[in-house]
Structure formats: structure tokens, C-alpha cells
Design a protein around this motif. Structure first.
Motif, PDB file in Angstrom:
ATOM      1  N   HIS A  78      -5.721  -5.083  -1.383  1.00 13.39           N
ATOM      2  CA  HIS A  78      -5.174  -5.767  -1.596  1.00 13.39           C
ATOM      3  C   HIS A  78      -5.875  -6.366  -3.183  1.00 13.39           C
ATOM      4  O   HIS A  78      -7.241  -6.466  -3.202  1.00 13.39           O
ATOM      5  N   ASP A  79      -4.974  -6.725  -4.536  1.00 19.77           N
ATOM      6  CA  ASP A  79      -5.585  -7.374  -4.786  1.00 19.77           C
ATOM      7  C   ASP A  79      -7.150  -8.582  -5.296  1.00 19.77           C
ATOM      8  O   ASP A  79      -6.216  -9.377  -3.881  1.00 19.77           O
ATOM      9  N   ARG A 261      -9.899  -6.745 -18.301  1.00 26.18           N
ATOM     10  CA  ARG A 261      -8.796  -5.847 -18.219  1.00 26.18           C
ATOM     11  C   ARG A 261      -9.075  -5.223 -17.515  1.00 26.18           C
ATOM     12  O   ARG A 261      -9.377  -4.007 -16.594  1.00 26.18           O
ATOM     13  N   ILE A 262     -10.388  -4.907 -16.871  1.00 21.92           N
ATOM     14  CA  ILE A 262     -11.362  -3.730 -17.081  1.00 21.92           C
ATOM     15  C   ILE A 262     -11.699  -3.574 -15.601  1.00 21.92           C
ATOM     16  O   ILE A 262     -12.386  -4.282 -15.158  1.00 21.92           O
ATOM     17  N   LYS A 263     -11.185  -2.791 -14.836  1.00 26.27           N
ATOM     18  CA  LYS A 263     -11.097  -3.192 -13.030  1.00 26.27           C
ATOM     19  C   LYS A 263     -11.982  -1.984 -12.976  1.00 26.27           C
ATOM     20  O   LYS A 263     -11.682  -1.176 -12.952  1.00 26.27           O
ATOM     21  N   LEU A 264     -12.777  -2.424 -11.267  1.00 26.28           N
ATOM     22  CA  LEU A 264     -13.094  -1.232 -10.537  1.00 26.28           C
ATOM     23  C   LEU A 264     -12.773  -1.382  -9.009  1.00 26.28           C
ATOM     24  O   LEU A 264     -12.505  -2.703  -8.280  1.00 26.28           O
ATOM     25  N   ILE A 265     -12.775  -0.227  -8.379  1.00 27.05           N
ATOM     26  CA  ILE A 265     -12.283  -0.636  -6.775  1.00 27.05           C
ATOM     27  C   ILE A 265     -13.222   0.118  -6.378  1.00 27.05           C
ATOM     28  O   ILE A 265     -13.378   1.528  -6.251  1.00 27.05           O
ATOM     29  N   PRO A 283     -10.068  -4.607  -5.303  1.00 30.15           N
ATOM     30  CA  PRO A 283     -10.329  -4.654  -6.788  1.00 30.15           C
ATOM     31  C   PRO A 283     -10.844  -5.723  -7.022  1.00 30.15           C
ATOM     32  O   PRO A 283     -11.195  -6.954  -6.676  1.00 30.15           O
ATOM     33  N   ALA A 284     -12.042  -5.345  -8.589  1.00 31.57           N
ATOM     34  CA  ALA A 284     -12.750  -6.625  -9.032  1.00 31.57           C
ATOM     35  C   ALA A 284     -11.992  -6.765 -10.281  1.00 31.57           C
ATOM     36  O   ALA A 284     -12.635  -5.609 -11.249  1.00 31.57           O
ATOM     37  N   ILE A 285     -12.556  -7.087 -10.818  1.00 35.34           N
ATOM     38  CA  ILE A 285     -12.397  -7.451 -12.714  1.00 35.34           C
ATOM     39  C   ILE A 285     -13.489  -7.518 -13.095  1.00 35.34           C
ATOM     40  O   ILE A 285     -14.228  -9.394 -12.900  1.00 35.34           O
ATOM     41  N   LEU A 286     -14.190  -6.433 -13.539  1.00 27.37           N
ATOM     42  CA  LEU A 286     -15.473  -6.721 -14.178  1.00 27.37           C
ATOM     43  C   LEU A 286     -16.458  -7.702 -14.721  1.00 27.37           C
ATOM     44  O   LEU A 286     -17.383  -8.354 -14.430  1.00 27.37           O
ATOM     45  N   LEU A 334      -9.739   1.272 -13.460  1.00 26.58           N
ATOM     46  CA  LEU A 334      -8.789   1.050 -14.000  1.00 26.58           C
ATOM     47  C   LEU A 334      -8.914   0.005 -15.179  1.00 26.58           C
ATOM     48  O   LEU A 334      -9.486  -0.499 -15.778  1.00 26.58           O
ATOM     49  N   LEU A 335      -7.952  -0.030 -15.469  1.00 29.89           N
ATOM     50  CA  LEU A 335      -7.381  -0.908 -16.995  1.00 29.89           C
ATOM     51  C   LEU A 335      -6.205  -1.854 -16.345  1.00 29.89           C
ATOM     52  O   LEU A 335      -4.971  -1.409 -16.251  1.00 29.89           O
TER      53      LEU A 335
END
Length: 369
Positions: A78-79, A261-265, A283-286, A334-335
Motif C-alpha cells: 500500500h502507499d 516525486r522520488i519514491k523508494l520501495i 513506499p516512501a517519498i524520500l 520510482l517517480l
């Protein structure tokens, strides 16, 4: 009756052997420390320096990472619209430093790339590169991951909230560097001798540009840097996901947009249960909690992520570092699309870092050329 007695005796013996085996496993587990003694120094980073730089609070042996909300499941799908590292109350605006984006560069593609066979193998590698592993469980190496192993926002996510395995074809992971340094190497991806200058010789694919993800981790003296080098594939340089990448590396794009925008899973494929639970797969928006810096030259875009710029993130990093030789760590970048026209989401690049020791004997010290 005698046969029944013999059978009962055999069952009792079998049960006793099972009990002994379980007891031995429990004793072995009890004797195994959560933190390897050799990593003690890395769990207790130095206090704040005179230049104002911060270090994460030390994670004492046995701490359960106070202030961090443990993920409900290591495979949660999940986000997270909340803070990516719960417990930290500082925003990126308090910490982010000036971007070093060059005004003359516009993410231009690299012409006239050639095949790997035109250059000797020994000339391709920097002395800080990790070897590429061949199978799960390999040590002190990296492994390629299938982007489909990450669930991302689908084409209709804004209306139905559904996720699906990521499509591939965005990039190819061509090199990974791991080194320790007395101070941060800001130009890691563009310096003389960086792998980014030879990536074109390592693949038969046509590359449109290069993306460097530079993860900066605290050490007892200085920092560790994990630099990931992705070749952006020309054949995948189209559609909504690539349009986001174009915006990311455009010099006129402000850092606030990039930080949103830059995301890490993340994920722990192999390792202790506690570490898996703490890291999770949310997921986390860094840029919501970590300082990021951006640097570009023609054909190369670099993102540097300071993993110690949030106290909560620093505690998680300390736990992972203390167990890293026992871990297979998955990272997917991801973006994040934030409008229907930007869907679907797609993994920009991913890697598995496999059982890497951070001892001085295993990680080379960076020497400026």
C-alpha cells in the motif's frame, strides 16, 4: 501387546529426538547476537561536528527503534501518504542544501555508444565496484531484480486504487559502487574514473542517458556511499513515466518538485524477522524527510540521498547496518505519478544488495584521483 509396547517406545524415542533438535536450535538462536560485535563502532556514530553536521542517535543493543511505527507486514502493498519515516517531525525545507544542477545541461542523450567488446574488461571497473552476484545468497555483491517484483500504481489507480507489478524496460543496472570516505563525495557519478563514463561499453542496449542514485550512510568516521548506476534505455524512453524522468532532470525544474516525486520501495528479502518488520515494504517519498541534492552534466543525472538527515531514518539505517552482512536488501526507485495523465507508475531502477559487510577489510576507502 508386546508389539504395541515396542511401537510406543519407538514413538517416544522419535519425540525425544525432535525435542532435542528444537532445543539445540533454540540454544543456537539465543547465542546468536542481534548485533555483530565487529559492527559496534558503526552503531554508535560520532556526535555532531563543529561544522553543524548531524549524526543519528545511537541505537543501543536491544532497542526496538523508539518512535518508529513497525509496518504491519513485511510484504505490505500500500502507499504511504504519511511521513515516510514516522517519528521525524522535521521537513525537508529545514535540511535540503543548494542544488548543484548545471544550467548548461538539459539531460541530453549520449551519442555514438559502442559495444562492450571494444574495451578490455579490466578498464571498465572502478576499484570501488561491487561484483555482480550470480545467485541468491551470494555475499558482498549486488544482484539484478525484476521490476515486476514491485507492485506499483496501475493505469486507473486514481479511480480504483489498484496496483500491479511494474512494467520493465525503463533502465538497466550496470554498476554499483560501495566505499567509505572521510567526507561526502558529492560528484561521485561525474568524477574522473566513475563507472558512468564506461557504462556504454557494458551493454549491447542503446542508452538514452545515465541515472546515478547516490545513497549516503553514516559511518563511525565519515560516511559510506552506495552509488547505483542505471543506464536509461532508449527503447523505453517514451510514455508518461519517461516524461516524468525528463521533468526530473530538466535544469529549470525546482528541487521542491523533485522532492515530492522520488519514491523508494524498500524490502528485506533475507534477514532477521525484526529487521524485516521494521523496514517493511511501504513506499516512501524520500524528500519528505531526507535531504536530497541533484547534480547533472550532459547525459548524466545524479540524485544524492542523505540517509542520516532524519533521526528516525538514522535509527533504521543503524539497525540495517548492524545486520547488513546477514541481509539481502531490495531497493526500488520510482517517480510517483500524481495525476491520471501521468499513470501508470513504473520502477525506474532497482537492485538487491546481498550480504555486504561494512568492515574496513571489506569496504575500500575512497581516494581522490
Amino acid at each position: 501387546a508386546t508389539e504395541c509396547a515396542i511401537s510406543a517406545t519407538e514413538c517416544a524415542i522419535s519425540a525425544t529426538e525432535c525435542a532435542i533438535s528444537v532445543t539445540e536450535s533454540a540454544v543456537s538462536a539465543a547465542r546468536r547476537p542481534l548485533q555483530h560485535p565487529a559492527d559496534d563502532a558503526e552503531l554508535h556514530p560520532p556526535p555532531s561536528q563543529g561544522d553543524g553536521s548531524r549524526t543519528a542517535p545511537a541505537l543501543a543493543r536491544g532497542d526496538l527503534v523508539p518512535g518508529f511505527n513497525v509496518a504491519s507486514s513485511p510484504t505490505a502493498d500500500h502507499d504511504s501518504t504519511a511521513h515516510p519515516f514516522p517519528g521525524s517531525e522535521r521537513s525537508i525545507s529545514d535540511k535540503v542544501r543548494q542544488s548543484t544542477v548545471s544550467d548548461g545541461a538539459r539531460g541530453s542523450s549520449i551519442p555514438d555508444w559502442v559495444r562492450q567488446s571494444t574495451m578490455p574488461e579490466g578498464a571498465l571497473r572502478s576499484p570501488y565496484e561491487l561484483r555482480r552476484g550470480s545467485q541468491p545468497g551470494d555475499k558482498q555483491c549486488y544482484l539484478h531484480l525484476d521490476p515486476a517484483s514491485f507492485n506499483v500504481r496501475g493505469a486507473a489507480y486514481m479511480s480504483d486504487g489498484r496496483k500491479a507489478p511494474s512494467a520493465g524496460g525503463a533502465s538497466e543496472l550496470l554498476a554499483v559502487e560501495l566505499f567509505r570516505a572521510k567526507e561526502v563525495v558529492e560528484d561521485v557519478g561525474t568524477r574522473t574514473g566513475a563507472p558512468s563514463h564506461t557504462l556504454r561499453h557494458r551493454t549491447s542496449s542503446s542508452l538514452e542517458s545515465i541515472l546515478v542514485i547516490n545513497m549516503i550512510l553514516p559511518a563511525s568516521s565519515g560516511v559510506f556511499q552506495l552509488a547505483l548506476y542505471f543506464g536509461i534505455l532508449a527503447e523505453g524512453a517514451s510514455g508518461a513515466p519517461h516524461a516524468l524522468l525528463d521533468t526530473l532532470r530538466r535544469p529549470q525544474t525546482d528541487d521542491a518538485w523533485r522532492n515530492r516525486r522520488i519514491k523508494l520501495i524498500p524490502g528485506i528479502e533475507t534477514g532477521p524477522w525484526l529487521v524485516k518488520k521494521v523496514v517493511g515494504r511501504t513506499p516512501a517519498i524520500l524528500g519528505k524527510s531526507l535531504a536530497q541534492r541533484f547534480h547533472t552534466v550532459p547525459g548524466i543525472f545524479q540524485v544524492s540521498v542523505d540517509c542520516n538527515s532524519s533521526p528516525a531514518a538514522g535509527r533504521i539505517v543503524s539497525m540495517v547496518k548492524s545486520q547488513c552482512r546477514h541481509l539481502a536488501v531490495d531497493l526500488g526507485f520510482l517517480l510517483e505519478p500524481q495525476a491520471p495523465a501521468e499513470m501508470p507508475e513504473r520502477v525506474l531502477g532497482c537492485v538487491r544488495v546481498s550480504h555486504c559487510s561494512l568492515s574496513n577489510a571489506s569496504v575500500p576507502e575512497y581516494q581522490r584521483a
